[in-house]
Structure formats: structure tokens, C-alpha cells
Design a protein around this motif. Structure first.
Motif, PDB file in Angstrom:
ATOM      1  N   THR A  42       0.838  -1.195   0.000  1.00 26.89           N
ATOM      2  CA  THR A  42       0.000   0.000   0.000  1.00 26.89           C
ATOM      3  C   THR A  42       0.870   1.241   0.000  1.00 26.89           C
ATOM      4  OG1 THR A  42      -1.702  -1.159   1.271  1.00 26.89           O
ATOM      5  CG2 THR A  42      -1.811   1.249   1.239  1.00 26.89           C
ATOM      6  N   GLN A  43       0.497   2.216  -0.787  1.00 20.54           N
ATOM      7  CA  GLN A  43       1.139   3.528  -0.731  1.00 20.54           C
ATOM      8  C   GLN A  43       0.349   4.392   0.243  1.00 20.54           C
ATOM      9  OE1 GLN A  43       1.180   4.553  -4.979  1.00 20.54           O
ATOM     10  NE2 GLN A  43       3.407   4.302  -4.982  1.00 20.54           N
ATOM     11  N   HIS A  44       0.966   4.657   1.369  1.00 23.64           N
ATOM     12  CA  HIS A  44       0.285   5.377   2.438  1.00 23.64           C
ATOM     13  C   HIS A  44       0.344   6.891   2.216  1.00 23.64           C
ATOM     14  CE1 HIS A  44      -0.245   1.809   5.019  1.00 23.64           C
ATOM     15  NE2 HIS A  44       0.910   1.408   4.489  1.00 23.64           N
ATOM     16  N   ARG A  45      -0.544   7.581   2.926  1.00 27.78           N
ATOM     17  CA  ARG A  45      -0.571   9.040   2.828  1.00 27.78           C
ATOM     18  C   ARG A  45       0.216   9.623   4.003  1.00 27.78           C
ATOM     19  NH1 ARG A  45      -5.680  13.319   2.259  1.00 27.78           N
ATOM     20  NH2 ARG A  45      -4.346  15.088   1.700  1.00 27.78           N
ATOM     21  N   TYR A  46       1.073  10.592   3.684  1.00 34.79           N
ATOM     22  CA  TYR A  46       1.958  11.158   4.695  1.00 34.79           C
ATOM     23  C   TYR A  46       1.882  12.685   4.744  1.00 34.79           C
ATOM     24  CZ  TYR A  46       4.119   6.534   4.413  1.00 34.79           C
ATOM     25  OH  TYR A  46       4.341   5.179   4.422  1.00 34.79           O
ATOM     26  N   ALA A  47       2.185  13.186   5.921  1.00 34.56           N
ATOM     27  CA  ALA A  47       2.456  14.607   6.089  1.00 34.56           C
ATOM     28  C   ALA A  47       3.923  14.755   6.450  1.00 34.56           C
ATOM     29  CB  ALA A  47       1.579  15.215   7.191  1.00 34.56           C
ATOM     30  N   VAL A  48       4.608  15.642   5.765  1.00 34.69           N
ATOM     31  CA  VAL A  48       5.996  15.972   6.095  1.00 34.69           C
ATOM     32  C   VAL A  48       5.979  17.088   7.129  1.00 34.69           C
ATOM     33  CG1 VAL A  48       8.144  16.969   5.238  1.00 34.69           C
ATOM     34  CG2 VAL A  48       6.955  15.240   3.885  1.00 34.69           C
ATOM     35  N   ILE A  49       6.732  16.901   8.207  1.00 39.14           N
ATOM     36  CA  ILE A  49       6.762  17.844   9.330  1.00 39.14           C
ATOM     37  C   ILE A  49       8.164  18.414   9.444  1.00 39.14           C
ATOM     38  CG2 ILE A  49       6.386  18.100  11.808  1.00 39.14           C
ATOM     39  CD1 ILE A  49       3.890  17.311  10.258  1.00 39.14           C
ATOM     40  N   ILE A  50       8.270  19.753   9.386  1.00 29.23           N
ATOM     41  CA  ILE A  50       9.583  20.399   9.445  1.00 29.23           C
ATOM     42  C   ILE A  50       9.541  21.538  10.454  1.00 29.23           C
ATOM     43  CG2 ILE A  50      11.376  21.620   8.151  1.00 29.23           C
ATOM     44  CD1 ILE A  50       9.993  20.397   5.589  1.00 29.23           C
ATOM     45  N   SER A  51      10.437  21.493  11.414  1.00 28.84           N
ATOM     46  CA  SER A  51      10.622  22.605  12.342  1.00 28.84           C
ATOM     47  C   SER A  51      11.836  23.404  11.890  1.00 28.84           C
ATOM     48  CB  SER A  51      10.832  22.086  13.773  1.00 28.84           C
ATOM     49  OG  SER A  51      11.143  23.150  14.653  1.00 28.84           O
ATOM     50  N   ALA A  52      11.650  24.706  11.688  1.00 31.08           N
ATOM     51  CA  ALA A  52      12.732  25.531  11.134  1.00 31.08           C
ATOM     52  C   ALA A  52      12.859  26.843  11.909  1.00 31.08           C
ATOM     53  CB  ALA A  52      12.463  25.833   9.658  1.00 31.08           C
ATOM     54  N   ARG A  53      14.094  27.180  12.227  1.00 27.69           N
ATOM     55  CA  ARG A  53      14.367  28.465  12.871  1.00 27.69           C
ATOM     56  C   ARG A  53      15.487  29.169  12.106  1.00 27.69           C
ATOM     57  NH1 ARG A  53      15.536  29.709  19.323  1.00 27.69           N
ATOM     58  NH2 ARG A  53      15.821  31.964  19.092  1.00 27.69           N
ATOM     59  N   ASN A  54      15.130  30.235  11.426  1.00 27.06           N
ATOM     60  CA  ASN A  54      16.090  31.019  10.630  1.00 27.06           C
ATOM     61  C   ASN A  54      16.864  30.118   9.656  1.00 27.06           C
ATOM     62  OD1 ASN A  54      15.280  33.317  11.986  1.00 27.06           O
ATOM     63  ND2 ASN A  54      16.984  33.283  13.440  1.00 27.06           N
ATOM     64  N   GLU A  55      16.107  29.412   8.830  1.00 23.58           N
ATOM     65  CA  GLU A  55      16.694  28.438   7.904  1.00 23.58           C
ATOM     66  C   GLU A  55      16.427  28.808   6.444  1.00 23.58           C
ATOM     67  OE1 GLU A  55      18.665  26.273   8.888  1.00 23.58           O
ATOM     68  OE2 GLU A  55      18.052  25.216  10.709  1.00 23.58           O
ATOM     69  N   ARG A  56      16.318  30.093   6.147  1.00 26.54           N
ATOM     70  CA  ARG A  56      15.989  30.504   4.778  1.00 26.54           C
ATOM     71  C   ARG A  56      17.026  30.023   3.761  1.00 26.54           C
ATOM     72  NH1 ARG A  56      18.012  34.159   1.864  1.00 26.54           N
ATOM     73  NH2 ARG A  56      15.980  34.744   1.021  1.00 26.54           N
ATOM     74  N   ALA A  57      18.273  29.845   4.198  1.00 31.63           N
ATOM     75  CA  ALA A  57      19.344  29.478   3.270  1.00 31.63           C
ATOM     76  C   ALA A  57      19.234  28.040   2.779  1.00 31.63           C
ATOM     77  CB  ALA A  57      20.704  29.693   3.932  1.00 31.63           C
ATOM     78  N   VAL A  58      18.585  27.170   3.554  1.00 31.21           N
ATOM     79  CA  VAL A  58      18.617  25.746   3.219  1.00 31.21           C
ATOM     80  C   VAL A  58      17.252  25.096   3.058  1.00 31.21           C
ATOM     81  CG1 VAL A  58      20.892  25.357   4.259  1.00 31.21           C
ATOM     82  CG2 VAL A  58      18.830  25.169   5.686  1.00 31.21           C
TER      83      VAL A  58
END
Length: 418
Positions: A42-58
Motif C-alpha cells: 500500500t502507498q500510504h498518505r503522509y504529512a511531512v513535518i519540518i521545524s525551522a528556525r532562521n533556515e531561509r538558506a537551506v
């Protein structure tokens, strides 16, 4: 007294051997054991979770690598929490197609609090049950194009948590970045890889992991807020009997510090966090070992145990005997001190060199830098690990808070591999 000194050093050596010899067995398991293949139904459904603090460069590079996945895009939604940002991280993330929430809280500081906030936002927006699982990344990560497919292959086998293969964007920057990277490669290949082959629980390592939605519901969001929330989550999961899986084909690249001050601050937080987790969960791990004969609990206890402090204590005790020998005229004490300290340090250096060597040999093609640097950093790897000794001591006494590490290396997978 000579006999007592010899017995003391032998007892400590024996203790180390008994406690950690299973990790040498892990190496053999990886060499001679058959790697299992997983294929999802089965191809499951996912949410990608990203915590970012002053990460505009990457952060744009991570989001681009998610959009390039060989996995149906309609089954992947991306959420970013711009946590206490003073730059335009939120705007960059939105421009790359993420759903972005901005959080400003200068009391509850740290990734764990940011993750919990983001889970609450998702619950209010669409409900946690919209997704089968949540993929958690740091903003500096970049994913191999088969990452989500490979994670899905393992997740579909029923694992409630799955971790991945942690590689580096900048292995060849210097001895510091290489020290980190080689440790994470060894952890992936010879710890989590062996655990997976044995059917015991793996452990997540900071970033690049998948958590089933029912685990988030059971925990009422993200409840782990110690300085090393990843190790706390792993420990708590193991105590509850969950088996964390591992996907070796899911390759993630992240950026390692190159300046010693930044490395010191980061590893100081890690060391303090390990003490916190050991203090909070050590009793229950011990109960799992004694009452239930749980290897998973034993393995995690050895991961948390402050072996660097025992090493330092051994050196200090021998130095005390050595100086006492000089003062009291017992030259044999001094000779034994020199032999013991030198022998201990040499033995530890060679053990670390061995693990670094076998990791470099087997992962040679996955280490992306010039061959000369790969060889050079084998010799500096044990020195990098030795620098944990003063860090471990300072962490006992110093109040440590979460301090962000700046990230500046914006590379895609092709650029990393070139």
C-alpha cells in the motif's frame, strides 16, 4: 597496592567489554547476515513535518527534494513551523509549496515544543487521521529521490516508527564534520542495521524518521521536551514495547558543524539531554532489563550510559595513584599509571579507529569526498570522539539551553554526490 591498581584497571576493562561487546557482534551480523528486502503493498498518505528556525538558506533545498520524490505527490503534504524566526524562512517555505505556521514563544524553546505546536495545527486544519504517518525532518536535510518510497516499504510492514540512513552534505569539510558524519554512518549501518536484522528495536537519531499517526494520537501530540527529544522519544517507545524499524535504502543528507565552538555547544546539549533521559527513564529501562529480560531496554541503557565519564574516572584514578607514587617514592605505581593511562587511551583509540575503518570500507561509495580525506579522517575520528570527555564533564554542572546551529550549505543530491 600494586595488585589493587591492576585489579581496578582489569575490572573496568572487563566491565566495558561485557557491556559493549554486543556491538562487535552487530558488525558480524551485518557482514554475514542476510539483509531483508521489503516491498509495500500500500502507498500510504503522509504529512511531512519540518521545524525551522532562521533556515531561509537551506529549507528550499529540502522542499525541492521532497517535490522530486518518486512517490505520488498527491499522497504527500508538507507542513513547516517557522519557530521564533527573525528572517523570511516562512516566506521561502510558502514559495516552495509548504503549508506554513509561524510560532513565537520565547519560554517553551526547542524542537519538541515546535513539533507539538505543529501537530495541534494539523489536527485543527484537517485532523491527524487524514494521514497514516508523519515524516519528520530538519530544515537542512536533503532527501534521496527514493526516500519516501523506501520508508513506505518498511512502514507498510507494520512498524509504528521507522528511521532512515543518515548521510552528510559536507563530510569533507574538515575533521569535525567528518567526525559527526562517520559516527552517524556507523550508527546507521552497524547499529540500526544490525538491530533491524535481529528484529530488535532501532533508535531514531535527530532527524529523518517516520511516526504512525496512532502514535501521535496516543501521545496527544509530541510530548517529549527534553534537550534530546529524539532519544527521549526512542527510549519512551522502547519502554512501551514499540519496535522502531529502519530503512537502509532511505538516504538522507544533513549538514554537520565545521567550527569547534558550534560543535561544542551542540554536543553539550546532547550530553545534557542524555543525562536527562537517563534520569527520567533509567529506572524503567532497568526494570525492563531485570523483569522482562528486554534486550531493547539493555541496548538503550548502553546508548544512554555515560561511558565517557567512566573513561575519565579511570584516567583520573590512575593519575592519582601515579602522583602518589612519585610523592611516596613508589616508582612502580608511577610506571603502572603510565602503562594504564597510555594503554587505556590507546585501546579506546584503536577501538574507535576499528569502527571507523570498517564503516569507511563498507560505506566508501556513500561517503562523498576525495579518497585522501576519507583516509585522513579515519585517524582524526577517534580524536573527535575523545573531545566528548570534557563535554560530558561540563554537561554535569552547566545549565544547558537549546541553541540553534546555523546552516548555510545549499546543495541538491546531485551536487552532494559529485
Amino acid at each position: 597496592m600494586d595488585t589493587c591498581i591492576r585489579y581496578l584497571n582489569f575490572a573496568i576493562l572487563l566491565l566495558f567489554t561485557l557491556c559493549y561487546s554486543y556491538q562487535a557482534v552487530f558488525v558480524l551480523i551485518r557482514w554475514f547476515g542476510k539483509k531483508k528486502k521489503y516491498q509495500a503493498k500500500t502507498q500510504h498518505r503522509y504529512a511531512v513535518i519540518i521545524s525551522a528556525r532562521n533556515e531561509r538558506a537551506v529549507i528550499g533545498g529540502l522542499l525541492d527534494s521532497i517535490h522530486r520524490q518518486n512517490y505520488p505527490s498527491e499522497l504527500v503534504d508538507i507542513y513547516v513551523v517557522a519557530d521564533n524566526c527573525t528572517d523570511d524562512t516562512a516566506a521561502v517555505a510558502r514559495a516552495h509549496g509548504a503549508v506554513v505556521y509561524e510560532r513565537f514563544n520565547h519560554v517553551q524553546i526547542g524542537k519538541g515544543y515546535a513539533l507539538n505546536y505543529l501537530f495541534r495545527c494539523i489536527e485543527e486544519r484537517v485532523g491527524l487521521d487524514t494521514y497514516d504517518g508523519f515524516l519528520v525532518f530538519d530544515a537542512d536535510n536533503v532527501l534521496d529521490e527514493n526516500y519516501i518510497t523506501s520508508m513506505n516499504d518498511v512502514f507498510d510492514q507494520g512498524y509504528p516508527v521507522v528511521t532512515s540512513y543518515r548521510n552528510s552534505k559536507n563530510y569533507g569539510s574538515n575533521w569535525i564534520s567528518a567526525g559527526y558524519a562517520l559516527w552517524f554512518l556507523r550508527e546507521s549501518k552497524y547499529l540500526n542495521g544490525a538491530r533491524m536484522q535481529c528484529g530488535t528495536s532501532c533508535a531514531i537519531s535527530g532527524t529523518g524518521f517516520l511516526v504512525a499517526s496512532e502514535v501521535i494520537r496516543e501521545n496527544h501530540g509530541w510530548k517529549h521536551h527534553l534537550l534530546t527529544e529524539d532519544i527521549e522519544f526512542s527510549t519512551d517507545s522502547i519502554i512501551q514495547g514499540r519496535v522502531i524499524g529502519y530503512s537502509e535504502d532511505a538516504v538522507l543528507y544533513d549538514e554537520q558543524p565545521v567550527h569547534f565552538r558550534e560543535s561544542w555547544n551542540q554536543r553539550l546539549r546532547w550530553s545534557k539531554g542524555f543525562y536527562q533521559v537517563l534520569g527520567s527513564y533509567g529506572k524503567r529501562l532497568a526494570e525492563g532489563i531485570v523483569k522482562h529480560h528486554s534486550f531493547q531496554c539493555y541496548d538503550m541503557m548502553m546508548t544512554l550510559a555515560p561511558a565517557t565519564l567512566l573513561t575519565l574516572l579511570t584516567i583520573v584514578v590512575n593519575l592519582v595513584f601515579g602522583f602518589a607514587g612519585v610523592i611516596l617514592g613508589h616508582t612502580s605505581w608511577t610506571v603502572m599509571m603510565l602503562e594504564a593511562v597510555g594503554g587505556n587511551l590507546f585501546g579506546i583509540y584503536m577501538s574507535l579507529f576499528f569502527f571507523g575503518l570498517i564503516t569507511t570500507i563498507t560505506e566508501w561509495k556513500r561517503i562523498h569526498c576525495h579518497a585522501g580525506k576519507k583516509i585522513l579522517y579515519l585517524f582524526t575520528f577517534p580524536i573527535f570522539i575523545f573531545t566528548y570527555i570534557p563535554i560530558a564533564v561540563v554537561a554535569i554542572f552547566k545549565k544547558v539551553t537549546w541553541v540553534p546551529i546555523p546552516h548555510t550549505i545549499a546543495k541538491n543530491v546531485q551536487e552532494i554526490r559529485s
